[in-house]
Design an enzyme around this catalytic site. Structure first.
Site, mmCIF file in Angstrom:
data_model
loop_
_atom_site.group_PDB
_atom_site.id
_atom_site.type_symbol
_atom_site.label_atom_id
_atom_site.label_comp_id
_atom_site.label_asym_id
_atom_site.label_seq_id
_atom_site.Cartn_x
_atom_site.Cartn_y
_atom_site.Cartn_z
ATOM 1 C CE1 TYR A 152 -0.800 0.856 -7.343
ATOM 2 C CE2 TYR A 152 -2.049 -0.789 -8.735
ATOM 3 C CZ TYR A 152 -1.202 -0.486 -7.530
ATOM 4 O OH TYR A 152 -0.913 -1.411 -6.907
ATOM 5 C CE LYS A 156 2.239 -1.000 -8.197
ATOM 6 N NZ LYS A 156 3.268 -1.237 -7.304
#
Ligand code: NAP
Length: 243
Positions: A152, A156
């Site tokens: 993640y 991001k």
């Protein structure tokens, strides 16, 4: 200034995307509401209640051809794509030494490649219009990292690089591209976390509360209206990034 414009919002059936779709409808934008699994008639009716049109469009943005259809059908229906909010995102949390290849790939495919896919097709339209605003949903985790979220965090952080490169490519024709880095926002994504994790998070938020989806949606509208901010990351995290 957004009245009559077209806003495409990905992953808009719930959470931050839902709040963002409603917020742009309040501004008078026609809404292209992308969803992956399903969307409620109630949400469509709520959006139309603001006197705008809402086109729900089922597409998995991680798929290049489905993202292409989303953007092309939006343009066909409304004649322009003025705002693109790349909000669709998933988590598949796991410590890196136990993370499967699929857990890594699926998060990168949705969160990072999904944003590339829609920008790939929307940028062409926006350049011809000589106007447009792209807003990408990053995360505070993309800036400071988080144990158990290597996939993640990488996706991001990648979104931030994608945002800056896109901003530089499109700026000469008046098209802006910015990222928002939310902290802990109360949605289904964070609801699944244990009370222990939530309490740890709370302790790291200077404003001492979780955020809500409307507070992120508000910043999306601000970035769509402002025509002199590009290539930036706006933190909406109660100060978390300072820790
Ligand atoms: P959420 O409530 O889980 O909603 C995410 C939405 O994205 C869902 O409607 C989901 O649809 C959709 N989606 C997932 N994969 C998709 C795909 N491949 N194609 C199209 N739609 C897809 O999450 P949220 O909290 O609102 O998060 C929205 C964005 O903000 C995400 O990018 C997330 O990473 C980011 N963010 C959230 C937080 C937070 O604290 N909540 C913090 C930082 C950043 P389905 O339900 O059909 O799968």
């Amino acid at each position: 200034m957004l009245k009559g414009k077209t806003a495409v919002i990905t992953g808009a059936a719930k959470g931050i995307g839902r709040a963002t779709a409603i917020r742009f409808a309040k501004e008078g934008c026609n809404i292209v509401l992308n969803y992956r699994s399903n969307v409620s008639d109630e949400l469509i009716a709520e959006i139309e209640g603001y006197g705008v049109e809402c086109m729900p469009f089922k597409a998995d943005v991680s798929k290049f051809d489905e993202a292409e259809m989303l953007i092309k059908e939006a343009k066909k229906k409304f004649g322009s794509v003025d705002v693109l909010v790349n909000n669709a995102g998933i988590t598949r949390d796991m410590l890196i030494m136990r993370m499967s290849e699929n857990e890594f790939d699926s998060v990168i495919s949705t969160n990072l490649k999904g944003a590339f896919n829609t920008i790939r097709f929307a940028s062409n339209i926006m350049l011809k219009q000589r106007a447009g605003a792209i807003i990408n949903m990053s995360s505070v985790v993309g800036l400071i990292g988080n144990a158990g979220q290597a996939n993640y965090a990488a996706s991001k952080a990648g979104v931030i690089g994608l945002t800056k490169a896109t901003a530089k490519e499109l700026a000469a024709r008046g098209v802006t591209c910015n990222a928002i880095a939310p902290g802990f926002i109360e949605t289904d994504m964070t609801e699944v976390l244990s009370d222990e994790v939530k309490n740890q998070m709370l302790a790291s938020i200077p404003l001492k509360r979780f955020g809500n989806a409307d507070e992120v949606a508000e910043v999306c509208v601000f970035l769509a209206k402002n025509r002199y901010i590009t290539g930036q990351v706006i933190n909406v995290d109660g100060g978390m990034v300072m820790n």
